[in-house]
Scaffold this motif. Sequence first.
Motif, PDB file in Angstrom:
ATOM      1  N   CYS A   1     -12.044  -8.716  -0.363  1.00 13.98           N
ATOM      2  CA  CYS A   1     -11.356  -7.478   0.027  1.00 13.98           C
ATOM      3  C   CYS A   1     -11.097  -7.538   1.533  1.00 13.98           C
ATOM      4  O   CYS A   1     -11.999  -7.893   2.300  1.00 13.98           O
ATOM      5  CB  CYS A   1     -12.245  -6.278  -0.314  1.00 13.98           C
ATOM      6  SG  CYS A   1     -11.730  -4.753   0.498  1.00 13.98           S
ATOM      7  N   PRO A   2      -9.903  -7.191   1.967  1.00 13.48           N
ATOM      8  CA  PRO A   2      -9.618  -7.259   3.404  1.00 13.48           C
ATOM      9  C   PRO A   2     -10.459  -6.299   4.241  1.00 13.48           C
ATOM     10  O   PRO A   2     -10.529  -6.446   5.455  1.00 13.48           O
ATOM     11  CB  PRO A   2      -8.128  -6.923   3.495  1.00 13.48           C
ATOM     12  CG  PRO A   2      -7.814  -6.202   2.225  1.00 13.48           C
ATOM     13  CD  PRO A   2      -8.746  -6.750   1.197  1.00 13.48           C
TER      14      PRO A   2
ATOM     15  N   THR B   1      -5.468 -10.680  -4.133  1.00  7.79           N
ATOM     16  CA  THR B   1      -4.391  -9.889  -3.542  1.00  7.79           C
ATOM     17  C   THR B   1      -4.033 -10.285  -2.113  1.00  7.79           C
ATOM     18  O   THR B   1      -2.874 -10.221  -1.719  1.00  7.79           O
ATOM     19  CB  THR B   1      -4.813  -8.405  -3.574  1.00  7.79           C
ATOM     20  OG1 THR B   1      -5.275  -8.124  -4.887  1.00  7.79           O
ATOM     21  CG2 THR B   1      -3.675  -7.487  -3.216  1.00  7.79           C
TER      22      THR B   1
ATOM     23  N   GLY C   1      -5.242 -13.276  -0.666  1.00  6.65           N
ATOM     24  CA  GLY C   1      -5.487 -14.703  -0.435  1.00  6.65           C
ATOM     25  C   GLY C   1      -6.813 -15.002   0.227  1.00  6.65           C
ATOM     26  O   GLY C   1      -6.874 -15.762   1.200  1.00  6.65           O
ATOM     27  N   MET C   2      -7.884 -14.426  -0.277  1.00  6.16           N
ATOM     28  CA  MET C   2      -9.211 -14.674   0.300  1.00  6.16           C
ATOM     29  C   MET C   2     -10.075 -15.574  -0.580  1.00  6.16           C
ATOM     30  O   MET C   2     -11.218 -15.864  -0.237  1.00  6.16           O
ATOM     31  CB  MET C   2      -9.912 -13.339   0.558  1.00  6.16           C
ATOM     32  CG  MET C   2      -9.234 -12.551   1.677  1.00  6.16           C
ATOM     33  SD  MET C   2      -9.990 -10.930   1.972  1.00  6.16           S
ATOM     34  CE  MET C   2     -11.597 -11.404   2.632  1.00  6.16           C
TER      35      MET C   2
ATOM     36  N   ASN D   1     -11.336 -19.024  -2.561  1.00  5.95           N
ATOM     37  CA  ASN D   1     -11.388 -20.476  -2.329  1.00  5.95           C
ATOM     38  C   ASN D   1     -11.854 -21.111  -3.635  1.00  5.95           C
ATOM     39  O   ASN D   1     -12.387 -20.412  -4.505  1.00  5.95           O
ATOM     40  CB  ASN D   1     -12.304 -20.807  -1.150  1.00  5.95           C
ATOM     41  CG  ASN D   1     -13.747 -20.483  -1.435  1.00  5.95           C
ATOM     42  OD1 ASN D   1     -14.383 -21.107  -2.287  1.00  5.95           O
ATOM     43  ND2 ASN D   1     -14.292 -19.484  -0.749  1.00  5.95           N
TER      44      ASN D   1
ATOM     45  N   THR E   1      -1.905 -16.875   0.949  1.00  5.44           N
ATOM     46  CA  THR E   1      -2.038 -16.356   2.307  1.00  5.44           C
ATOM     47  C   THR E   1      -2.671 -17.362   3.273  1.00  5.44           C
ATOM     48  O   THR E   1      -2.279 -17.440   4.433  1.00  5.44           O
ATOM     49  CB  THR E   1      -2.896 -15.063   2.266  1.00  5.44           C
ATOM     50  OG1 THR E   1      -2.555 -14.329   1.082  1.00  5.44           O
ATOM     51  CG2 THR E   1      -2.663 -14.219   3.502  1.00  5.44           C
ATOM     52  N   ARG E   2      -3.653 -18.099   2.791  1.00  3.43           N
ATOM     53  CA  ARG E   2      -4.332 -19.072   3.659  1.00  3.43           C
ATOM     54  C   ARG E   2      -4.199 -20.502   3.123  1.00  3.43           C
ATOM     55  O   ARG E   2      -5.047 -21.356   3.366  1.00  3.43           O
ATOM     56  CB  ARG E   2      -5.798 -18.665   3.842  1.00  3.43           C
ATOM     57  CG  ARG E   2      -5.884 -17.427   4.760  1.00  3.43           C
ATOM     58  CD  ARG E   2      -7.141 -16.635   4.617  1.00  3.43           C
ATOM     59  NE  ARG E   2      -7.096 -15.464   5.483  1.00  3.43           N
ATOM     60  CZ  ARG E   2      -6.840 -14.220   5.045  1.00  3.43           C
ATOM     61  NH1 ARG E   2      -6.607 -13.988   3.766  1.00  3.43           N
ATOM     62  NH2 ARG E   2      -6.839 -13.219   5.912  1.00  3.43           N
TER      63      ARG E   2
END
Lengths: 312, 312
Positions: free
Chosen positions: B147-148, B178, B180-181, B183, B210-211
């Motif tokens: 979560c951001p 959502t 891009g967190m 891995n 995202t990443r």
Amino acid sequence: MTNKEVTITEVCPRDGFQSVSEWIPTEEKVRIINQLIDCGYKQIEVTSFVHPRAIPQLKDADEVLKRIKRSKDVKLRALVPNTRGLERAIAAGVDKVKLMLSASDSHSISNANCKTEEAFERFVPLVELAEKSGMKVGGSISVAFGCPYEGEIPVERLVMICEKYRSLGITEVSLADTTGMANPVRIKNNVRELRRRFPDFTFSLHLHNTRGMAFANAVAGWEEGIVHFDSSAGGLGGCPYAPGASGNIASEDLIHGFEEMGIHTGVSLNRVIEAAKDIQQSLPQYVDSFLLKAGKCSDLSASPKAQQKVQI
Amino acid sequence: MTNKEVTITEVCPRDGFQSVSEWIPTEEKVRIINQLIDCGYKQIEVTSFVHPRAIPQLKDADEVLKRIKRSKDVKLRALVPNTRGLERAIAAGVDKVKLMLSASDSHSISNANCKTEEAFERFVPLVELAEKSGMKVGGSISVAFGCPYEGEIPVERLVMICEKYRSLGITEVSLADTTGMANPVRIKNNVRELRRRFPDFTFSLHLHNTRGMAFANAVAGWEEGIVHFDSSAGGLGGCPYAPGASGNIASEDLIHGFEEMGIHTGVSLNRVIEAAKDIQQSLPQYVDSFLLKAGKCSDLSASPKAQQKVQI
């Protein structure tokens, strides 16, 4: 399968700079390399001792090597295409040189003006001189996972090339996905076979993100026991066959991804991000980095007020 | 571990379009969706029946559904936030609706103005109405892998949410990264645990790049048995927390990557590329696609003449 430490070689000063068409002043190169030296890398590919006509951008290689700071913790590697390049590398006091040839004859002809096996013959006097001088030599295989002219490279071709490297006494080999044609299945199959056939070799992966699979390929290689990877700060270094396409995986993206997975690189991610931002200041059109756009996963946002926004 | 077929749900018309700030005319939406219907997808997320004030871009959802062509081979899924949305979805004749909630309370408050468990309570009448109407219902979990605002989401939180979904009779759940967190390690651990705890569920992955890890995360999910993935043609659909950062993995990149690995999607890559190029014509600033820049691996270049160029 369960290595929790990997080693990243920073190649921006060689693979990145050589793709930049505007002249990067020597002092700018020195400044960037010094910044990268402070990041905690164990090895940096600092330049290529090639003929100035071949890569004008790197014509100041000797001067750059004179002016950068040295640290006993950071090995400096340089690419050398021939004996003259090796002599310059020895004079410049690098720690290691890397030879480069192509997995396919057509790419070899394009790059080195000769077929792959002929390239090996040219290496013989070079390797003799390196031995006499006590200079370490590593090898690399360009387009190892796919050639833009020929397509997939049969693993037997890679085996043949590794045998040739072994015959020269070279057992450190970088497998380069020069134009981003690898995929995780091919990486796993080829790495497994090469490690089985050459258990005494140290293989590394040099990955390009041309088709968005570089990090997946890194993970696939890591799962097969690879612990050495190249990457380029800021993602500098493009794809010569598709202008504007992504090239080298950015060091900050690779390091961040590994660290998120609990795999340690020994490199300071924050310093690499700072170095990449600095490179972005000077060469904005060459930088290609997820982290510079999105930030780290750990850069959390402030908790928001309720909003009427839908995201999934 | 060895599934050789996967199913891709195309979400550009929902997740992609909703991120576009300029109005996309209804006939343009219809044209793009019709093109996507011809690509061979088994499922397309065509729209979201939300309040026009929440997402003005999708206010013509009912009209779009009236005008697109229908194919018995392509299921149409729509997002519905509430009973009013479900009523519209039923009237529009979609095949399935998807509910959406957030793994973290803070993201839930940001998106839905209530905590995660409260969101479930709101779903009860909706699910009752769906049952009465014979409408299929799937669920999703936003920010499932990070979560951001809060960072990593404990897997127990995902387990709790899946239990709630099960209590509503919902066993088809999309795990959305959502922002891009995720891995590959976290994907594997969480997917393994969820599949172990909910063997009767069908999980799918909705990944953002995202990443730079979306494709690696897809491969990690696939290795853990996931065969359902979302993606967006042209990579439409950004990251709301980092303007300019990559968002949804592009359908053409995901399909190309899987097909290169020998994993079949049943979707025509060439048609998706054509659709993405078409989207690029209308909405160039929103497209984010490796394939559109670099082409497929199989797009070989003409064999070159010898050049004095060094690439590795």
